[in-house]
Design a protein around this motif. Sequence first.
Motif, PDB file in Angstrom:
ATOM      1  N   SER A  89      81.917 -19.304  30.460  1.00 40.44           N
ATOM      2  CA  SER A  89      83.129 -20.102  30.549  1.00 40.44           C
ATOM      3  C   SER A  89      82.989 -21.167  31.632  1.00 40.44           C
ATOM      4  O   SER A  89      82.092 -21.096  32.478  1.00 40.44           O
ATOM      5  CB  SER A  89      84.344 -19.208  30.833  1.00 40.44           C
ATOM      6  N   VAL A  90      83.908 -22.142  31.599  1.00 34.95           N
ATOM      7  CA  VAL A  90      83.891 -23.263  32.538  1.00 34.95           C
ATOM      8  C   VAL A  90      85.310 -23.507  33.040  1.00 34.95           C
ATOM      9  O   VAL A  90      86.265 -23.469  32.255  1.00 34.95           O
ATOM     10  CB  VAL A  90      83.357 -24.546  31.858  1.00 34.95           C
ATOM     11  N   VAL A  91      85.437 -23.741  34.342  1.00 34.17           N
ATOM     12  CA  VAL A  91      86.715 -24.183  34.912  1.00 34.17           C
ATOM     13  C   VAL A  91      86.743 -25.708  34.832  1.00 34.17           C
ATOM     14  O   VAL A  91      85.944 -26.387  35.471  1.00 34.17           O
ATOM     15  CB  VAL A  91      86.878 -23.719  36.376  1.00 34.17           C
ATOM     16  N   LEU A  92      87.652 -26.239  34.028  1.00 41.44           N
ATOM     17  CA  LEU A  92      87.680 -27.686  33.803  1.00 41.44           C
ATOM     18  C   LEU A  92      88.457 -28.420  34.894  1.00 41.44           C
ATOM     19  O   LEU A  92      88.099 -29.530  35.279  1.00 41.44           O
ATOM     20  CB  LEU A  92      88.291 -27.984  32.433  1.00 41.44           C
ATOM     21  N   LYS A  93      89.523 -27.783  35.379  1.00 35.45           N
ATOM     22  CA  LYS A  93      90.339 -28.411  36.419  1.00 35.45           C
ATOM     23  C   LYS A  93      90.698 -27.368  37.471  1.00 35.45           C
ATOM     24  O   LYS A  93      90.927 -26.204  37.144  1.00 35.45           O
ATOM     25  CB  LYS A  93      91.620 -29.009  35.816  1.00 35.45           C
ATOM     26  N   PRO A  94      90.721 -27.777  38.746  1.00 33.42           N
ATOM     27  CA  PRO A  94      91.053 -26.833  39.819  1.00 33.42           C
ATOM     28  C   PRO A  94      92.387 -26.143  39.554  1.00 33.42           C
ATOM     29  O   PRO A  94      93.358 -26.780  39.136  1.00 33.42           O
ATOM     30  CB  PRO A  94      91.135 -27.728  41.064  1.00 33.42           C
ATOM     31  N   GLY A  95      92.405 -24.835  39.746  1.00 37.74           N
ATOM     32  CA  GLY A  95      93.643 -24.082  39.556  1.00 37.74           C
ATOM     33  C   GLY A  95      93.835 -23.550  38.158  1.00 37.74           C
ATOM     34  O   GLY A  95      94.687 -22.690  37.929  1.00 37.74           O
ATOM     35  N   GLU A  96      93.044 -24.071  37.199  1.00 37.31           N
ATOM     36  CA  GLU A  96      93.153 -23.582  35.821  1.00 37.31           C
ATOM     37  C   GLU A  96      92.245 -22.380  35.605  1.00 37.31           C
ATOM     38  O   GLU A  96      91.258 -22.194  36.309  1.00 37.31           O
ATOM     39  CB  GLU A  96      92.769 -24.687  34.827  1.00 37.31           C
TER      40      GLU A  96
END
Length: 261
Positions: A89-96
């Motif tokens: 998986s990938v975190v696309l935006k901080p906090g998401e």
Amino acid sequence: MPYTEFNIVEKPIIEWLQELGWKYLAPDEMKRDLEEPFHLEILKQSIRRLNPDLVTDDDIDKVVSQLRKISNDLAGNKEFLEWLKGERSVVLKPGEKAKTIRLLDIDSPENNTYVVTNQLKFAGYENVKFDIVLMVNGIPLVVIEAKVPTRELLDYNEAIKQIKRYVRNAPQFFKYLAFVCPTDGVVFKYGWVADGYERFHEWRKDKISDPVKAAVKGLFDKESFLDFVGNFIVFEREREKLTKKIAMQQQVVAANKIVER
């Protein structure tokens, strides 16, 4: 017809792959830098199609960036197989929350793009040129190295030696591969090579007497190939050393019979 490696070995393999639904693209049609392992246009289109939550070009670029950061060794190859199986998986935006990424649609084979090319140049630690490369959704998954038997000692073992040189000279490409295939137009094998390790198997298909055609038709049927990549390649630690194990045909057939029951 001239007795060349292309005419005797490569051309028939490419034609059999086309019969299975793989699209042939010449290397110069792919519009890529020599350091680029992917067909970027197809890869980005596929990521967008398989991951509707990724709505911007930046989102897709972040995924591609993560794929590029994978290490150029067997641990990197193990990590990439996890990407192929939808386990990363990938975190696309901080906090998401991290989003699980799909690179292949293993359950719906026709929802993928299959490309075969040949004489593909790549710049790793040294420049190399692969005889045949199979790509799914813009990702190189198989390299086929061909030799034509022109003298008594030149056979598929020479193709294995060439693959070993490629592993040393272009690990930036090999970290994405599911398996490799040496052939001399008479024998066709699939498997893997690493430091001090090599293991290759044959694949047979009923009613096809030509062993090369049988292997190509058996291994690279779209559904069978994705099933193989998704379920029959494992990594294990033996005496603290990571190894890659690729199933033999009888193991694949037996496992699938159990599933069908």
